[in-house]
Design a protein around this motif. Structure first.
Motif, short mmCIF file in Angstrom:
data_model
loop_
_atom_site.label_atom_id
_atom_site.label_comp_id
_atom_site.label_asym_id
_atom_site.label_seq_id
_atom_site.Cartn_x
_atom_site.Cartn_y
_atom_site.Cartn_z
N GLY A 150 23.75 39.83 -17.10
CA GLY A 150 22.42 40.35 -16.87
C GLY A 150 22.35 41.84 -16.61
N LEU A 151 21.23 42.28 -16.07
CA LEU A 151 20.94 43.70 -15.92
C LEU A 151 21.46 44.31 -14.62
CD1 LEU A 151 17.26 43.78 -17.25
CD2 LEU A 151 19.37 44.31 -18.49
N GLY A 152 21.91 43.48 -13.69
CA GLY A 152 22.38 44.01 -12.41
C GLY A 152 21.27 44.82 -11.73
N ASN A 153 21.65 45.96 -11.18
CA ASN A 153 20.67 46.81 -10.49
C ASN A 153 20.21 47.98 -11.37
OD1 ASN A 153 22.86 48.51 -10.48
ND2 ASN A 153 22.60 49.17 -8.36
N SER A 154 20.40 47.85 -12.68
CA SER A 154 20.12 48.97 -13.58
C SER A 154 18.66 49.42 -13.51
CB SER A 154 20.48 48.60 -15.02
OG SER A 154 19.71 47.49 -15.47
N GLN A 155 17.73 48.49 -13.33
CA GLN A 155 16.32 48.87 -13.32
C GLN A 155 15.98 49.73 -12.10
OE1 GLN A 155 14.34 48.03 -16.19
NE2 GLN A 155 16.51 47.73 -16.66
N SER A 156 16.56 49.39 -10.96
CA SER A 156 16.31 50.21 -9.77
C SER A 156 16.97 51.57 -9.89
CB SER A 156 16.80 49.49 -8.51
OG SER A 156 18.21 49.26 -8.57
N VAL A 157 18.13 51.63 -10.57
CA VAL A 157 18.79 52.91 -10.81
C VAL A 157 17.91 53.80 -11.68
CG1 VAL A 157 20.74 54.04 -11.95
CG2 VAL A 157 21.13 52.04 -10.50
N LEU A 158 17.37 53.23 -12.75
CA LEU A 158 16.50 54.00 -13.64
C LEU A 158 15.27 54.51 -12.89
CD1 LEU A 158 16.62 51.67 -16.78
CD2 LEU A 158 17.77 53.85 -16.51
N ALA A 159 14.69 53.64 -12.10
CA ALA A 159 13.49 54.03 -11.36
C ALA A 159 13.78 55.15 -10.37
CB ALA A 159 12.90 52.82 -10.64
N SER A 160 14.95 55.11 -9.74
CA SER A 160 15.28 56.12 -8.75
C SER A 160 15.63 57.47 -9.39
CB SER A 160 16.44 55.65 -7.87
OG SER A 160 17.64 55.52 -8.63
N HIS A 161 16.19 57.43 -10.60
CA HIS A 161 16.58 58.68 -11.26
C HIS A 161 15.46 59.26 -12.12
CE1 HIS A 161 20.96 59.00 -10.39
NE2 HIS A 161 20.80 57.72 -10.09
N ALA A 162 14.44 58.48 -12.40
CA ALA A 162 13.29 58.99 -13.15
C ALA A 162 12.01 58.48 -12.50
CB ALA A 162 13.37 58.55 -14.61
N PRO A 163 11.76 58.90 -11.25
CA PRO A 163 10.63 58.35 -10.49
C PRO A 163 9.26 58.70 -11.05
CG PRO A 163 11.60 60.21 -9.33
CD PRO A 163 12.52 59.90 -10.47
N LYS A 164 9.19 59.76 -11.85
CA LYS A 164 7.90 60.19 -12.38
C LYS A 164 7.71 59.80 -13.84
CE LYS A 164 7.46 64.09 -9.18
NZ LYS A 164 7.24 65.55 -9.05
N ALA A 165 8.62 58.95 -14.35
CA ALA A 165 8.49 58.45 -15.71
C ALA A 165 7.71 57.14 -15.71
CB ALA A 165 9.87 58.24 -16.33
N HIS A 166 7.14 56.80 -16.86
CA HIS A 166 6.45 55.52 -17.03
C HIS A 166 7.46 54.55 -17.65
CE1 HIS A 166 3.51 52.51 -17.65
NE2 HIS A 166 3.27 52.76 -18.93
N LEU A 167 8.08 53.74 -16.82
CA LEU A 167 9.17 52.87 -17.26
C LEU A 167 8.61 51.55 -17.78
CD1 LEU A 167 12.23 52.42 -17.47
CD2 LEU A 167 12.19 51.59 -15.11
N LEU A 168 8.84 51.28 -19.07
CA LEU A 168 8.37 50.05 -19.69
C LEU A 168 9.51 49.05 -19.83
CD1 LEU A 168 6.08 51.34 -22.61
CD2 LEU A 168 5.46 50.78 -20.24
N GLU A 169 9.14 47.79 -19.93
CA GLU A 169 10.13 46.74 -20.19
C GLU A 169 10.75 46.97 -21.56
OE1 GLU A 169 10.37 41.85 -20.55
OE2 GLU A 169 8.51 42.85 -19.97
N GLY A 170 12.07 46.88 -21.65
CA GLY A 170 12.75 47.19 -22.89
C GLY A 170 13.38 45.99 -23.56
N PHE A 171 14.35 46.29 -24.40
CA PHE A 171 15.06 45.27 -25.18
C PHE A 171 16.41 45.00 -24.51
CE2 PHE A 171 18.15 44.23 -28.53
CZ PHE A 171 17.53 43.14 -29.11
N VAL A 172 16.77 43.72 -24.35
CA VAL A 172 18.02 43.34 -23.70
C VAL A 172 18.75 42.35 -24.59
CG1 VAL A 172 19.09 42.35 -21.65
CG2 VAL A 172 16.95 43.63 -21.43
N MET A 173 20.05 42.56 -24.79
CA MET A 173 20.83 41.66 -25.63
C MET A 173 22.23 41.47 -25.06
SD MET A 173 21.67 41.92 -29.73
CE MET A 173 22.90 43.21 -29.56
N GLU A 174 22.69 40.23 -25.04
CA GLU A 174 24.06 39.96 -24.63
C GLU A 174 25.00 40.31 -25.77
OE1 GLU A 174 26.97 36.26 -23.22
OE2 GLU A 174 24.79 35.99 -23.30
N ALA A 175 25.94 41.19 -25.52
CA ALA A 175 26.88 41.62 -26.56
C ALA A 175 28.07 42.29 -25.89
CB ALA A 175 26.20 42.59 -27.53
#
Length: 208
Positions: A150-175
């Motif tokens: 899974g994604l782990g804590n990646s979403q919170s990392v993104l939010a903390s490093h780009a707090p003023k960006a508009h973060l949309l749900e993206g594409f996720v694939m197991e590979a």
């Protein structure tokens, strides 16, 4: 987020389903942005090539600019050494220097950011990339590959490093070909050891 009301994400998903994989794995030969005049950028980090393929598909489908994120010092070719180095970098919150940066980030309204999940989080080089560029006011869409955990804590990392960006749900694939290859080889070697130890001289059967 409702995919039916997200035309950008819907376009990407349709492109990923429709486009062939051949010819998409080659990234820019240098570290400059591959420019098309688009207001959209695809930036990605890929070690084994899975994320690079997705980046190529998005870039071709949407006609975007393309940038490969690379650390100034490449990670080891050996998979286990890379895992260990990345774990250490995350533990001490080390952000490796980048080989190149984007000088004209203000030109982009939307950034597709791609990376694999390492150790249940974003690779340290992605944190370096985000800290080095201003995402304020930009739409940030991720495409992420992972090895089954899974994604782990990646979403919170993104939010903390780009707090003023508009973060949309993206594409996720197991590979995660490297991990699975390692597990299969390790399993096979266990059988080889059993055969070799039965009488101390027996060798694995030769393939016909």
């Amino acid at each position: 987020m409702d995919e039916q009301h997200d035309p950008v994400r819907r376009a990407v998903m349709m492109a990923l389903a429709a486009l062939p994989l051949s010819g998409t794995s080659s990234a820019s030969a240098d570290n400059d942005v591959r420019q098309t005049g688009s207001r959209t950028l695809v930036a990605y980090f890929s070690r084994s090539g899975n994320t690079r393929v997705i980046a190529g598909l998005i870039q071709r489908a949407l006609g975007t600019d393309l940038f490969e994120i690379r650390p100034a010092t490449p990670y080891p070719d050996d998979y286990l050494k890379t895992v260990e180095q990345a774990r250490h970098e995350s533990d001490v919150d080390y952000k490796p220097p980048l080989e190149a940066m984007i000088s004209n980030m203000t030109n982009y309204d939307t950034v597709f950011l791609g990376f694999p999940i390492w150790g249940a989080t974003t690779p340290p080089v992605i944190r370096s990339f985000m800290d080095a560029h201003d995402f304020s006011g930009k739409t940030l869409i991720t495409f992420i590959t992972h090895g089954g955990y899974g994604l782990g804590n990646s979403q919170s990392v993104l939010a903390s490093h780009a707090p003023k960006a508009h973060l949309l749900e993206g594409f996720v694939m197991e590979a995660d070909q490297e991990r699975r290859t390692m597990e299969r080889v390790t399993s096979w070697l266990k059988n080889v050891k059993v055969l070799a130890s039965e009488d101390g001289v027996r060798k694995p059967p030769r393939s016909q």
